[in-house]
Design an enzyme around this catalytic site. Structure first.
Site, PDB file in Angstrom:
ATOM      1  N   HIS A 120       0.812  -1.211   0.000  1.00  0.00           N
ATOM      2  CA  HIS A 120       0.000   0.000   0.000  1.00  0.00           C
ATOM      3  C   HIS A 120       0.848   1.264   0.000  1.00  0.00           C
ATOM      4  O   HIS A 120       1.917   1.333   0.607  1.00  0.00           O
ATOM      5  CB  HIS A 120      -0.926   0.001   1.222  1.00  0.00           C
ATOM      6  CG  HIS A 120      -0.206  -0.107   2.534  1.00  0.00           C
ATOM      7  ND1 HIS A 120       0.299   0.986   3.198  1.00  0.00           N
ATOM      8  CD2 HIS A 120       0.100  -1.179   3.297  1.00  0.00           C
ATOM      9  CE1 HIS A 120       0.873   0.604   4.321  1.00  0.00           C
ATOM     10  NE2 HIS A 120       0.778  -0.718   4.408  1.00  0.00           N
ATOM     11  N   ASP A 121       0.379   2.250  -0.745  1.00  0.00           N
ATOM     12  CA  ASP A 121       0.943   3.603  -0.768  1.00  0.00           C
ATOM     13  C   ASP A 121       2.335   3.672  -1.386  1.00  0.00           C
ATOM     14  O   ASP A 121       3.030   4.680  -1.223  1.00  0.00           O
ATOM     15  CB  ASP A 121       0.971   4.203   0.647  1.00  0.00           C
ATOM     16  CG  ASP A 121      -0.394   4.206   1.301  1.00  0.00           C
ATOM     17  OD1 ASP A 121      -1.275   4.953   0.837  1.00  0.00           O
ATOM     18  OD2 ASP A 121      -0.599   3.433   2.262  1.00  0.00           O
ATOM     19  N   GLY A 138       5.083  -1.052   2.794  1.00  0.00           N
ATOM     20  CA  GLY A 138       4.251   0.111   2.560  1.00  0.00           C
ATOM     21  C   GLY A 138       5.028   1.410   2.478  1.00  0.00           C
ATOM     22  O   GLY A 138       6.103   1.568   3.049  1.00  0.00           O
TER      23      GLY A 138
END
Length: 257
Positions: A120-121, A138
């Site tokens: 994520h991200d 992440g």
């Protein structure tokens, strides 16, 4: 479009002309797939995911899945994939989290081999190569033309500079400056990616300037602050060094050294 009869495509999905979707693949409601892209068999594309043009996604990939973050609470975060990427078997790309920008992004013309995980991200640039089993935790950013060798692991919030090179099995716990070659667990520097720079059109003078800056940072014995200052001064006369100078000046986690 060419959609295999066993594929499940939500009627709300936006599928452009020329898209191919293989057997038993599942395409979710909030998915957009651009013209000319191909989705292999047994692929799941879900979440708020936008895939650009002329991508090739091979079998058994999971694209746009929920982030592996215990704070995630089903917010409508996103994944964006650009154009011309090759994504091989068993890769997994997650959407973002609201604790960051709510977005995971992969750029254009990346070559991503089997079993790669983009958490994520993460922000991945253009023309990168991720060898088998490379893994981003992440909030990682990866610059253009970076190469991650097989089984490379990148810790959360680490930045990987443009044109850098990680050997097989590298573990990155701190930021990797542009142009630098590293390997090991934890990573240690081993010169600059001079061969890659030649292939991308860097001049001999530019490569020599980068080599001198590398020696200033890694071999001069100077404290980091003094090395940064010397490199910033050298960058005024050598534009190729500006990327290197800016990166080491902005590092929040510290750099591989």
């Amino acid at each position: 479009m060419s959609i295999h009869p066993t594929a499940i495509v939500h009627p709300g999905a936006r599928i452009a002309e020329g898209v191919q979707i293989g057997a038993y693949s599942v395409i979710g409601e909030h998915v957009e797939i651009g013209e000319g892209s191909s989705i292999g068999p047994h692929v799941v594309v879900e979440g708020h995911t936008r895939i650009g043009r002329n991508n090739r996604i091979f079998q058994f990939c999971s694209i746009g899945s929920e982030p592996q973050d215990k704070k995630y609470a089903a917010e409508p975060t996103r994944l964006e994939i650009g154009d011309g990427n090759t994504i091989r078997e068993f890769c997994s790309f997650s959407t973002g989290t609201v604790q960051d920008g709510g977005l995971t992004r992969v750029g254009n013309d990346n070559w991503i081999m089997a079993y790669v995980h983009v958490a994520h991200d993460c922000m991945v640039g253009n023309n990168t190569i991720f060898a088998n089993n490379a893994t981003l935790a992440g909030h990682v950013s990866v610059g253009d033309w970076a190469i991650l060798g097989g089984f490379t692991g990148v810790h959360q919030f680490v930045r990987v500079g443009a044109h850098s090179f990680c050997g097989v099995g590298t573990v990155l716990l701190q930021d990797l400056p542009p142009f630098v070659t590293v390997s090991g667990n934890p990573a240690s520097p081993h010169g600059i990616n001079s061969e890659g720079l030649k292939r991308r059109g860097y001049s001999s003078d530019g490569i020599m300037a980068i080599k001198r800056a590398y020696k200033t940072l890694y071999r001069s014995g100077l404290p980091l602050a003094e090395a940064r200052a010397q490199i910033a001064e050298a960058a005024q006369a050598a534009p190729e060094l500006q990327l290197f100078s800016d990166f080491i000046a902005d590092s929040g986690r510290g750099i591989v050294r």
